[in-house]
Design a protein around this motif. Sequence first.
Motif, PDB file in Angstrom:
ATOM      1  N   PHE A   1       0.829  -1.196   0.000  1.00  0.00           N
ATOM      2  CA  PHE A   1       0.000   0.000   0.000  1.00  0.00           C
ATOM      3  C   PHE A   1       0.874   1.261   0.000  1.00  0.00           C
ATOM      4  CE2 PHE A   1      -2.509   3.191   2.319  1.00  0.00           C
ATOM      5  CZ  PHE A   1      -3.673   3.182   1.553  1.00  0.00           C
TER       6      PHE A   1
ATOM      7  N   LEU B   1       1.244   3.603  -3.381  1.00  0.00           N
ATOM      8  CA  LEU B   1       0.579   4.898  -3.338  1.00  0.00           C
ATOM      9  C   LEU B   1       1.574   6.049  -3.259  1.00  0.00           C
ATOM     10  CD1 LEU B   1      -2.624   4.259  -1.304  1.00  0.00           C
ATOM     11  CD2 LEU B   1      -2.286   4.444  -3.742  1.00  0.00           C
ATOM     12  N   SER B   2       2.706   5.841  -2.609  1.00  0.00           N
ATOM     13  CA  SER B   2       3.680   6.926  -2.579  1.00  0.00           C
ATOM     14  C   SER B   2       4.302   7.104  -3.950  1.00  0.00           C
ATOM     15  CB  SER B   2       4.788   6.639  -1.572  1.00  0.00           C
ATOM     16  OG  SER B   2       4.234   6.295  -0.342  1.00  0.00           O
TER      17      SER B   2
ATOM     18  N   THR C   1      -7.433   7.657  -4.462  1.00  0.00           N
ATOM     19  CA  THR C   1      -6.090   7.092  -4.426  1.00  0.00           C
ATOM     20  C   THR C   1      -5.049   8.184  -4.284  1.00  0.00           C
ATOM     21  OG1 THR C   1      -7.021   5.818  -6.228  1.00  0.00           O
ATOM     22  CG2 THR C   1      -4.849   5.191  -5.514  1.00  0.00           C
ATOM     23  N   GLY C   2      -5.253   9.268  -5.034  1.00  0.00           N
ATOM     24  CA  GLY C   2      -4.309  10.367  -4.971  1.00  0.00           C
ATOM     25  C   GLY C   2      -4.234  10.950  -3.569  1.00  0.00           C
ATOM     26  N   LEU C   3      -5.388  11.069  -2.956  1.00  0.00           N
ATOM     27  CA  LEU C   3      -5.453  11.632  -1.621  1.00  0.00           C
ATOM     28  C   LEU C   3      -4.676  10.765  -0.638  1.00  0.00           C
ATOM     29  CD1 LEU C   3      -7.092  14.155  -0.735  1.00  0.00           C
ATOM     30  CD2 LEU C   3      -8.666  12.552   0.369  1.00  0.00           C
ATOM     31  N   MET C   4      -4.915   9.457  -0.738  1.00  0.00           N
ATOM     32  CA  MET C   4      -4.215   8.545   0.168  1.00  0.00           C
ATOM     33  C   MET C   4      -2.722   8.604  -0.078  1.00  0.00           C
ATOM     34  SD  MET C   4      -6.583   5.224   0.675  1.00  0.00           S
ATOM     35  CE  MET C   4      -6.774   4.761  -1.011  1.00  0.00           C
ATOM     36  N   GLY C   5      -2.355   8.671  -1.374  1.00  0.00           N
ATOM     37  CA  GLY C   5      -0.944   8.769  -1.718  1.00  0.00           C
ATOM     38  C   GLY C   5      -0.324   9.987  -1.054  1.00  0.00           C
ATOM     39  N   GLY C   6      -1.059  11.090  -1.057  1.00  0.00           N
ATOM     40  CA  GLY C   6      -0.559  12.312  -0.451  1.00  0.00           C
ATOM     41  C   GLY C   6      -0.308  12.128   1.030  1.00  0.00           C
TER      42      GLY C   6
ATOM     43  N   LEU D   1       2.966   6.826  -6.672  1.00  0.00           N
ATOM     44  CA  LEU D   1       2.010   7.549  -7.509  1.00  0.00           C
ATOM     45  C   LEU D   1       2.260   9.043  -7.500  1.00  0.00           C
ATOM     46  CD1 LEU D   1      -0.261   6.194  -8.971  1.00  0.00           C
ATOM     47  CD2 LEU D   1      -1.760   6.649  -7.062  1.00  0.00           C
ATOM     48  N   ARG D   2       2.747   9.544  -6.360  1.00  0.00           N
ATOM     49  CA  ARG D   2       2.847  10.984  -6.194  1.00  0.00           C
ATOM     50  C   ARG D   2       4.190  11.555  -6.613  1.00  0.00           C
ATOM     51  NH1 ARG D   2      -0.107  14.421  -3.243  1.00  0.00           N
ATOM     52  NH2 ARG D   2      -2.315  14.004  -3.463  1.00  0.00           N
TER      53      ARG D   2
END
Lengths: 463, 630
Positions: free
Chosen positions: A275, A279-280, B594-599, A282-283
């Motif tokens: 996870f 998800l990291s 997803t973007g929010l969680m990534g942040g 992605l940013r």
Amino acid sequence: MKALILIFSGAIVLLFAGLGKNERKLLPLVWLTLFLALAMNGLEYFGWELPWEQQWSSMLQFNKFSLAFNFLLILLALLGSMLFVPRLEDKGADVFALMLFSLCGGMLMTSFTSFFMLFLGLEIMSIPLYVLAGSRKEDLRSNEAALKYYLMGSFATGILLFGVAMVYGTTGSFDIYEIGLRYTGATMLTGMSPMAKIGILMVMFGLLFKIAAAPFHFWAPDVYTGSPGRVTAFMATVVKTAGVVAMFRLFAISFGIADNFWGPTLAILAALTMFVGNLSALRQDSFKRMLAYSSVAHAGYLLLAILVHNQNSGKALLLYMTGYGLAALSAFALIHKVSREQGREDVSAFDGWAKRYPVESFALLISLLSMTGIPGTAGFAGKYFLFSSAFEGYTWLIIFALVLSAVSVAYYFRVIIAMYFRDSGNDASSVEGSAMSVRLALIICTALNIAAGIAPWFILERI
Amino acid sequence: MNQSALFLIILLAPLAGFVLNGLFGKKLHALAGWIGSGAVLMSFICSLFLFQRIAADSTPLLFKLFQWLNVGNFQIDLSFQADRLSSVMLLVVTGVGFLIHVYSIAYMHHDEGFYKFFAYLNLFIFSMLLLVLGSNFVVMFFGWEGVGLCSYLLIGFWFNNEAYGKAARKAFVMNRIGDLGLLIGLFLIYFQFGTFEYSQVFEKVETGAYRPEILTAICLSLFIGATGKSAQIPLFTWLPDAMAGPTPVSALIHAATMVTAGIYMVVRCNVLFNYSPITRDVILYTGLLTSVVAALIGLKQNDIKKVLAYSTVSQLGLMFVALGCGAYSAALFHVVTHAFFKALLFLGSGSVIHALHGEQDIRNMGGLKKQLPITYWTFLIGTLAITGFPLFSGFFSKDEILLSLYDRSHWLYPIGLGSAFITAFYMFRLLFVTFHGKFRGAEEQQAHMHESPALMSVPLIILAVLSILGGLINLPHYTGNIAQGLHHWLSPVLADQPEHHHGFSTEMMFAALAVAGMLLALFLTRKKYLSDAVVPEADAEMTGMGKLIGQKFLIDEAYDAGFVQTTEHLSDGLHTWSDKKIIDGLVQQSGKLTGLMGGLVSKVQSGNIEWYLLLMVLAMAAILGVNLFI
């Protein structure tokens, strides 16, 4: 064993031969050493044994399992040394020598039968790495990486050692097979003592740190980004492989019987790792940092093999590490190339790459497809066998992993889109061809990746 | 040389050619063509060795490369099989393929994509070899898709021309529809028999271990696949458009080899089709209808390659007629002779186009006989072969098919004969209008006109010789003990074969009937186009029935209105309604989440080492606590 000795001697020779010389001149010697080691390892795999080699049997064990993984480690180190050509101003042989020493440590970690050797291997592997992370002395980020890695690494070593002591305290042995037997008896009779539980968990924490699994991954993005390219590639491939294999050996042989104790914890940590990593990633705008996080995510998938810890998952692990190792090597090498050329590592640096560097772009394309797990690549085959081996016991985790693999498409494909569908501002005149060895290594990585994707049995049957 | 080496060389030589030309072609320049041709020649030579072995012993030679997939009970091997049937196809594919490669060296000489062209051609040969050599349906399917891909790439080879790109896409889509049928067939085969290996499937059919309705479904699906690849009604309209590709491609892929894949597949599965008489009827009527319709359209075409394209569709229809009658060896016989003479005709037309610098309209030709003697004589031989002039190869193979059609039904025989008659008509029309009379093109063209170089004319001559002699491989019954060579050769792979028993005089009568039709067509066209020097009218000037035929029975338009437009409307509607509102909304929301969680997750990564250590210690404490006290 022979390969190990050869690499070790090669490293010492390098140290003396290369005093003050330009690194580039020493490269052929490194290649020769690693190539010979690869050949020896291959011969040993097919049964070549010298009489004196029996003596180490109580500490190290070279069977098909460890020899197959050693082969992979040496291969990755060899390809890595071909992919990163030192700069002209890089002086001194210490860097290569340290890498070879670190590789020796990694090879001990695949073949230990005693906690002594595990600890020794881990440290032989790690200490050169602390130095290597800071090997670009004039670069502040490199210095920071070295210090961070060293501080946190020694912390993790302390935890591991603490765990080992606890395990010894409950079983009275350092031999991993012996420990396995003792645990069998102990759990059958009374259930596990708190001391045994703490020991297993502490050992787990220490090893999770080495493979950069959450929540012990914090060092990885910073250190991966700050270290010189070849060291990052080495950490993401050789070190990670050695760490996972050591963990697999230990948890399959010594702690396998108690897996209903540590299984749930590890499963949750695996999910957390996937996870956080995906998800990291992605940013991130920096491709190198994105790959650092993706490397964390892959550690999460790899933990599946340890959860299942049977014959099939060991095979899948070998395949997965082959695919990931080959892909990560070429990806880090090409980041290295782009950053040297344009001074930046973000995704937009790859705009319009396909036109300027068709061969390199294709290699990167295959690597990224492989890391995503697109059929036809080793990455897919690896994921397929790894996931299917764990599907029965950990269905929820596999579904979770599949969802996150789908998320990973988003960041891997950003690079592919940049390469193939964007135009670069620069004209074609700025093309700077790669060195012959780099090109050759890229072709080998790509070809092996595809070959392993099409005919995975050649690799699976090696164990 | 041992058997596995032969297999490997046959398969890998073209693949190596593809890789070499694809990777380094740009630097190889003219060498690319020779590498491409050499690779196919190597395959051809090894195919000859293989052929020799199969001639000595009729048991199939098997070669298992490795196990490809093994999941539970599901196994697929990458394995190959050479038997009497595949060896014939092998020789045709590599032999004719080699000649066309050599021809292309001169034909594509000036093209920018010279090396790419040979890379694609080699890839095509490799895929075609997979198709004919595979020992199970999966390997065949891979070859089947591979040749489709190469066909698409080569039709759109000059992709800068938008119309060509569209033609390529049309071919691809039409083939996809057929492939879907084939794929369904394959799934049904696995569902019914639990294996993809030819030998095991056929064995199970022969022991009766199947449900008849499923077998019929399998055969029908396979046949749908065949209609796509072999351009039969209703999926035939792509083939004429496929003429957008370079002429050697038309000769190799869209006349001699790929389009016969459907026939090969049916012959290969003859055991299945024998137990499904309904499918055989469907095949028979489809083939017959295609044969007549395509021949009629061919009458009014003015593009030299389009005439040949419709002729190919019509001839393929005839082969399916033979399959529908159960005369598998007759169908394969026509595949072989057709490969010779149609490749010859296409290469001849290429030579004409080459001489006239790209002119393809026969109304602007005429009188080319003098300037292009070799092209003319070889084209004449090709024409005589396809129209069934006595003793030429087409004469024997076509008679064989018509004879089996007569055995099947006396009423259908005249239709087949009619199709052959129309074939003769449009072919002689083509010949006379192109090569006889006066030149009708521009002065400039005439001045620059030249016979093609040796690299082009030698393949023409070899193919011409083959077009004459090709009939020898399967002579009719009345020739005595040398008759029916191919039929006997194939007997180990064909389950049961109807034998026709006709007297010498009956067979002679049929032959005479066919020849009479051919001669009638010859005289009619000779009078119209040679003595009266009629020039075919432009499409706009046609009237009545001629106009309908000239517009290809409006089949393309009907497909466009019926399928393309409807689909477009439907997709427009779905796009505005479901896609934008529902799917997009969902995707965007989940993307945002997803973007929010990534942040959030990356906020933790502050770079501060004390913070990291604190988090690690807290995590360890939490895990230990949970494990020890709960």
